[in-house]
Design an enzyme around this catalytic site. Structure first.
Site, PDB file in Angstrom:
ATOM      1  N   HIS A   1      -7.971   8.192  -3.202  1.00  0.00           N
ATOM      2  CA  HIS A   1      -8.474   6.880  -3.625  1.00  0.00           C
ATOM      3  C   HIS A   1      -9.590   6.944  -4.656  1.00  0.00           C
ATOM      4  O   HIS A   1      -9.959   5.916  -5.215  1.00  0.00           O
ATOM      5  CB  HIS A   1      -8.950   6.093  -2.391  1.00  0.00           C
ATOM      6  CG  HIS A   1      -7.849   5.843  -1.413  1.00  0.00           C
ATOM      7  ND1 HIS A   1      -7.609   6.671  -0.342  1.00  0.00           N
ATOM      8  CD2 HIS A   1      -6.892   4.882  -1.370  1.00  0.00           C
ATOM      9  CE1 HIS A   1      -6.566   6.219   0.344  1.00  0.00           C
ATOM     10  NE2 HIS A   1      -6.100   5.143  -0.269  1.00  0.00           N
TER      11      HIS A   1
ATOM     12  N   HIS B   1       0.821  -1.217   0.000  1.00  0.00           N
ATOM     13  CA  HIS B   1       0.000   0.000   0.000  1.00  0.00           C
ATOM     14  C   HIS B   1       0.857   1.270   0.000  1.00  0.00           C
ATOM     15  O   HIS B   1       1.673   1.464   0.898  1.00  0.00           O
ATOM     16  CB  HIS B   1      -0.916  -0.012   1.232  1.00  0.00           C
ATOM     17  CG  HIS B   1      -1.770   1.199   1.345  1.00  0.00           C
ATOM     18  ND1 HIS B   1      -1.863   1.944   2.496  1.00  0.00           N
ATOM     19  CD2 HIS B   1      -2.547   1.818   0.431  1.00  0.00           C
ATOM     20  CE1 HIS B   1      -2.674   2.953   2.286  1.00  0.00           C
ATOM     21  NE2 HIS B   1      -3.107   2.905   1.039  1.00  0.00           N
TER      22      HIS B   1
ATOM     23  N   TYR C   1       8.740  11.815   1.743  1.00  0.00           N
ATOM     24  CA  TYR C   1       9.657  12.943   1.564  1.00  0.00           C
ATOM     25  C   TYR C   1      11.122  12.543   1.728  1.00  0.00           C
ATOM     26  O   TYR C   1      11.880  13.152   2.479  1.00  0.00           O
ATOM     27  CB  TYR C   1       9.299  14.095   2.518  1.00  0.00           C
ATOM     28  CG  TYR C   1       7.929  14.650   2.226  1.00  0.00           C
ATOM     29  CD1 TYR C   1       7.669  15.293   1.014  1.00  0.00           C
ATOM     30  CD2 TYR C   1       6.879  14.511   3.119  1.00  0.00           C
ATOM     31  CE1 TYR C   1       6.400  15.777   0.720  1.00  0.00           C
ATOM     32  CE2 TYR C   1       5.602  14.991   2.827  1.00  0.00           C
ATOM     33  CZ  TYR C   1       5.390  15.623   1.634  1.00  0.00           C
ATOM     34  OH  TYR C   1       4.142  16.094   1.343  1.00  0.00           O
TER      35      TYR C   1
ATOM     36  N   ARG D   1      -1.049  22.959  -0.140  1.00  0.00           N
ATOM     37  CA  ARG D   1      -0.779  21.541  -0.028  1.00  0.00           C
ATOM     38  C   ARG D   1      -1.204  21.090   1.368  1.00  0.00           C
ATOM     39  O   ARG D   1      -0.500  21.310   2.360  1.00  0.00           O
ATOM     40  CB  ARG D   1       0.714  21.278  -0.269  1.00  0.00           C
ATOM     41  CG  ARG D   1       1.099  19.865  -0.720  1.00  0.00           C
ATOM     42  CD  ARG D   1       0.878  18.833   0.323  1.00  0.00           C
ATOM     43  NE  ARG D   1       1.206  17.482  -0.151  1.00  0.00           N
ATOM     44  CZ  ARG D   1       0.350  16.463  -0.107  1.00  0.00           C
ATOM     45  NH1 ARG D   1      -0.876  16.648   0.348  1.00  0.00           N
ATOM     46  NH2 ARG D   1       0.722  15.262  -0.501  1.00  0.00           N
TER      47      ARG D   1
ATOM     48  N   CYS E   1       7.078  22.626  -2.593  1.00  0.00           N
ATOM     49  CA  CYS E   1       6.764  21.250  -2.211  1.00  0.00           C
ATOM     50  C   CYS E   1       7.797  20.327  -2.839  1.00  0.00           C
ATOM     51  O   CYS E   1       8.234  20.541  -3.973  1.00  0.00           O
ATOM     52  CB  CYS E   1       5.361  20.882  -2.689  1.00  0.00           C
ATOM     53  SG  CYS E   1       4.891  19.213  -2.198  1.00  0.00           S
TER      54      CYS E   1
HETATM   55  C1  HEM Z   1      -2.563   6.176  -1.137  1.00  0.00           C
HETATM   56  C2  HEM Z   1      -4.748   2.043  -2.403  1.00  0.00           C
HETATM   57  C3  HEM Z   1      -6.902   1.851   1.959  1.00  0.00           C
HETATM   58  C4  HEM Z   1      -4.497   5.825   3.313  1.00  0.00           C
HETATM   59  C5  HEM Z   1      -2.993   5.078  -1.873  1.00  0.00           C
HETATM   60  C6  HEM Z   1      -2.676   4.821  -3.252  1.00  0.00           C
HETATM   61  C7  HEM Z   1      -3.269   3.646  -3.602  1.00  0.00           C
HETATM   62  C8  HEM Z   1      -3.989   3.172  -2.450  1.00  0.00           C
HETATM   63  C9  HEM Z   1      -3.200   2.961  -4.951  1.00  0.00           C
HETATM   64  C10 HEM Z   1      -1.827   5.717  -4.132  1.00  0.00           C
HETATM   65  C11 HEM Z   1      -2.764   6.594  -4.907  1.00  0.00           C
HETATM   66  C12 HEM Z   1      -2.038   7.532  -5.850  1.00  0.00           C
HETATM   67  O1  HEM Z   1      -1.153   8.271  -5.393  1.00  0.00           O
HETATM   68  O2  HEM Z   1      -2.390   7.530  -7.023  1.00  0.00           O
HETATM   69  C13 HEM Z   1      -5.523   1.641  -1.341  1.00  0.00           C
HETATM   70  C14 HEM Z   1      -6.371   0.473  -1.337  1.00  0.00           C
HETATM   71  C15 HEM Z   1      -6.958   0.424  -0.099  1.00  0.00           C
HETATM   72  C16 HEM Z   1      -6.496   1.564   0.659  1.00  0.00           C
HETATM   73  C17 HEM Z   1      -6.553  -0.473  -2.512  1.00  0.00           C
HETATM   74  C18 HEM Z   1      -7.920  -0.576   0.467  1.00  0.00           C
HETATM   75  C19 HEM Z   1      -7.949  -1.838   0.077  1.00  0.00           C
HETATM   76  C20 HEM Z   1      -6.449   2.929   2.697  1.00  0.00           C
HETATM   77  C21 HEM Z   1      -6.881   3.258   4.025  1.00  0.00           C
HETATM   78  C22 HEM Z   1      -6.208   4.387   4.398  1.00  0.00           C
HETATM   79  C23 HEM Z   1      -5.347   4.763   3.309  1.00  0.00           C
HETATM   80  C24 HEM Z   1      -7.907   2.467   4.821  1.00  0.00           C
HETATM   81  C25 HEM Z   1      -6.268   5.193   5.670  1.00  0.00           C
HETATM   82  C26 HEM Z   1      -6.715   4.793   6.800  1.00  0.00           C
HETATM   83  C27 HEM Z   1      -3.757   6.261   2.225  1.00  0.00           C
HETATM   84  C28 HEM Z   1      -2.986   7.469   2.205  1.00  0.00           C
HETATM   85  C29 HEM Z   1      -2.440   7.569   0.925  1.00  0.00           C
HETATM   86  C30 HEM Z   1      -2.888   6.413   0.177  1.00  0.00           C
HETATM   87  C31 HEM Z   1      -2.801   8.440   3.364  1.00  0.00           C
HETATM   88  C32 HEM Z   1      -1.625   8.711   0.384  1.00  0.00           C
HETATM   89  C33 HEM Z   1      -0.184   8.505   0.420  1.00  0.00           C
HETATM   90  C34 HEM Z   1       0.406   9.807  -0.112  1.00  0.00           C
HETATM   91  O3  HEM Z   1       0.351   9.996  -1.345  1.00  0.00           O
HETATM   92  O4  HEM Z   1       0.883  10.596   0.686  1.00  0.00           O
HETATM   93  N1  HEM Z   1      -3.797   4.062  -1.401  1.00  0.00           N
HETATM   94  N2  HEM Z   1      -5.623   2.282  -0.135  1.00  0.00           N
HETATM   95  N3  HEM Z   1      -5.523   3.855   2.292  1.00  0.00           N
HETATM   96  N4  HEM Z   1      -3.670   5.642   0.996  1.00  0.00           N
HETATM   97 FE1  HEM Z   1      -4.650   3.943   0.443  1.00  0.00          FE
HETATM   98  N1  MTE Z   2       1.419  21.422   7.931  1.00  0.00           N
HETATM   99  C1  MTE Z   2       0.327  20.776   8.367  1.00  0.00           C
HETATM  100  N2  MTE Z   2      -0.044  20.957   9.643  1.00  0.00           N
HETATM  101  N3  MTE Z   2      -0.377  19.950   7.574  1.00  0.00           N
HETATM  102  C2  MTE Z   2      -0.008  19.744   6.256  1.00  0.00           C
HETATM  103  O1  MTE Z   2      -0.686  18.996   5.544  1.00  0.00           O
HETATM  104  N4  MTE Z   2       1.629  20.220   4.488  1.00  0.00           N
HETATM  105  C3  MTE Z   2       3.072  20.491   4.296  1.00  0.00           C
HETATM  106  C4  MTE Z   2       3.453  21.834   4.902  1.00  0.00           C
HETATM  107  N5  MTE Z   2       2.909  21.971   6.233  1.00  0.00           N
HETATM  108  C5  MTE Z   2       1.148  20.401   5.767  1.00  0.00           C
HETATM  109  C6  MTE Z   2       1.826  21.278   6.646  1.00  0.00           C
HETATM  110  C7  MTE Z   2       3.523  20.467   2.912  1.00  0.00           C
HETATM  111  S1  MTE Z   2       3.865  18.942   2.242  1.00  0.00           S
HETATM  112  C8  MTE Z   2       3.804  21.610   2.217  1.00  0.00           C
HETATM  113  S2  MTE Z   2       4.463  21.556   0.658  1.00  0.00           S
HETATM  114  C9  MTE Z   2       3.515  22.936   2.795  1.00  0.00           C
HETATM  115  O2  MTE Z   2       2.929  22.849   4.078  1.00  0.00           O
HETATM  116  C10 MTE Z   2       2.580  23.702   1.890  1.00  0.00           C
HETATM  117  O3  MTE Z   2       2.298  24.956   2.420  1.00  0.00           O
HETATM  118  P1  MTE Z   2       1.178  25.885   1.768  1.00  0.00           P
HETATM  119  O4  MTE Z   2      -0.101  25.106   1.697  1.00  0.00           O
HETATM  120  O5  MTE Z   2       1.117  27.088   2.624  1.00  0.00           O
HETATM  121  O6  MTE Z   2       1.670  26.219   0.369  1.00  0.00           O
HETATM  122 MO    MO Z   3       4.845  19.194   0.178  1.00  0.00          MO
END
Ligand code: HEM
Ligand code: MTE
Ligand code: MO
Length: 479
Positions: A64, A40, A324, A139, A186
């Protein structure tokens, strides 16, 4: 209709661990995602949904809402949820955690709505040296928290004096006010160019996840000194952690840290900012207080600041530990070890062409073309030159740099190591007689003679961060 078995919610709820299997429900389907957990992209947060419904989590992480995510999920379908339990689920009122997010300007290109992530049209960036707050890229990883400025408290922990708690009023009146012009970028800026080489995970930012503002507030150094910071602290402490007031469904806050050295340095200019461009901080940018760490990746500039912790360790937050970071182009999701790479802090040299846009058409009768863009380097390194080519890099000319808007006096040259703000640049050149198309290229040089790499493939990385290859834009000439 499906020939898959029907399960009750009770049965699904028994599968809440890797040992017992990880099952989830989505729109009446039952999925065994045990195998997917380790793959994941969002890490083991996915386990939070174990035994229950995905919908409320996916409402919070709207990344998602994409075809390819549903395709992945469909591979793991094992059954249907009983009709009775589907009804019960629908009865649980789904409330939108983003309903109190602020209004945004419609000109922004939205990369993701919930949480809100958007960038301005590139030409807006080069039209003003200071980016108006409404157009400043946004962001957010989570919903924008509603903070009451009257009861706001900032806690400073980990210093010999015990916990120091400050109100917004304290921050404004007990510490002197400093103003710094600083560019924020970012780590994912220009990620879309990496995506063209090979798919990466993350928001598909164009070239405008970067903006420049004036920030005013108290110096972090002054606040740490007031909280008991002294030379003895540097014996054991190495990092300053920041916690935001924005929370995910488990109550986990956004967090990050920076080296203590940067935080307490007189020349580091780290601010606890309560103003942006001369006005109180907008909700999207961290109202009432955010950290501004000039020269350092956006992710460490924590918004809606709730807590500061001086510590021996870096922040344990997901965004410090498992995101990051940069990796080799040869590292993929099966082999990546996030512990093996340092957290991104100072960013590398960067530049891009903001106008003309890729695919634009210029008339031969215009006889010349004006190219504009931005250039910036992390760590306070000053951009000293920008080279521009109209023929894909065969011949080059030096762009004019500026540090103010037209008609205004340029900002005074920053002291060495404190060049926090970008430079805008411009070149006007005759249209080459023979060419039917221009391939405009820009590359910047900083005062350490750091330069940008010429192409993307050698710097490609699975997360699509640190994308700073020469920026290339194709323009057609209409005869
Ligand atoms: C990102 C799939 C469940 C939290 C992603 C991405 C995929 C994915 C493919 C990347 C999406 C992209 O960037 O294009 C799945 C699948 C799930 C699932 C298939 C269930 C079967 C969850 C759950 C949570 C979660 C339950 C939170 C409780 C996140 C987060 C990201 C993410 C926070 C973003 C990561 C980032 O880009 O910073 N997931 N996910 N996911 N997922 Fe899931
Ligand atoms: N701070 C908090 N509390 N929550 C966030 O999601 N995003 C971070 C940072 N600080 C973030 C955060 C990220 S990844 C970036 S690039 C910058 O905030 C973006 O700041 P801006 O939205 O003021 O351009
Ligand atoms: Mo960022």
């Amino acid at each position: 209709t499906s020939s898959l078995p029907i399960f009750s919610q009770e049965e699904v709820t028994k599968h809440r661990s890797l040992q017992d299997g990880v099952w989830v429900t989505y729109k009446g389907g039952v999925y065994d995602i045990t195998e997917f957990v380790a793959m994941h992209p969002g890490g083991d947060k996915i386990l939070l949904a174990a035994g229950g419904a995905l919908e409320p989590f996916w409402a919070l992480y709207a990344v998602h809402n994409q075809e390819h995510v549903l395709e992945i999920l469909s591979e793991y379908k094992v059954g249907e949820l009983s009709a009775e339990d589907v009804k019960k689920q629908q009865a649980v009122k789904s409330s939108d955690p983003y309903s109190s997010d602020p209004e945004r300007h419609p000109v922004l290109h939205i990369n993701n709505l919930k949480p809100f992530n958007a960038e301005p049209p590139p030409e807006i960036l080069s039209d003003s040296y200071i980016t108006p707050s409404a157009f400043f890229f946004k962001r957010n990883h989570l919903p924008v928290p509603k903070v009451d400025p009257a009861s706001y408290q900032l806690h400073v922990e980990g210093l010999p004096g015990g916990v120091l708690t400050l109100s917004l009023e304290d921050l404004k009146t007990k510490f002197s006010k400093h103003t710094v012009t600083a560019t924020l970028q970012c780590a994912g800026n220009r990620r879309s160019e990496m995506n063209k080489v090979k798919q990466v995970k993350g928001l598909n930012w164009g070239i405008a996840a970067i903006s420049n503002a004036t920030w005013s507030g108290a110096k972090l150094r002054d606040v740490l000194l007031a909280a008991g910071y002294g030379p003895d602290v540097a014996q054991w402490a190495c990092h300053v952690q920041f916690e935001g007031l924005d929370k995910d469904v488990t109550g986990t806050t956004y967090g990050a840290s920076i080296p203590l050295k940067k935080a307490v340095s007189e020349e580091g200019d780290v601010l606890l900012a309560y103003e942006m461009n001369g006005e109180e901080l907008p909700a999207d940018h961290g109202f009432p207080v955010r950290v501004v760490v000039p020269g350092t990746v956006g992710a460490r500039n924590v918004k809606w600041l709730g807590k500061i912790i001086v510590s021996a360790e870096e922040s344990s937050s997901h965004w410090q530990q498992n995101d990051y970071k940069g990796f080799s182009p040869g590292t993929d999701w099966d082999t990546v070890d996030f512990k093996s790479a340092p957290a991104i802090q100072e960013l590398p040299i960067q530049s891009a062409v903001t106008t003309p846009a890729d695919g634009a058409v210029v008339d031969r009768s215009a006889e010349e073309v004006t190219v504009k863009g931005y250039a910036w380097s992390g760590g306070g390194r000053e951009v000293v030159r920008v080279d521009v080519s109209l023929d894909g890099g065969k011949t080059w000319q030096v762009a004019q740099l500026r540090t103010s808007d037209k008609g205004q006096a340029p900002e005074p040259s920053p002291p060495p190591g404190q060049a926090w703000a970008w430079k805008l640049w411009e070149v006007t050149a005759p249209l080459p007689a023979e060419a039917q198309e221009l391939e405009i290229v820009c590359k910047a040089v900083d005062n350490s003679y750091n330069m940008q790499p010429d192409t993307v493939p050698p710097i490609w990385n699975l997360r699509g961060v640190l994308s700073n290859a020469w920026h290339r834009v194709k323009v057609k000439i209409r005869e």
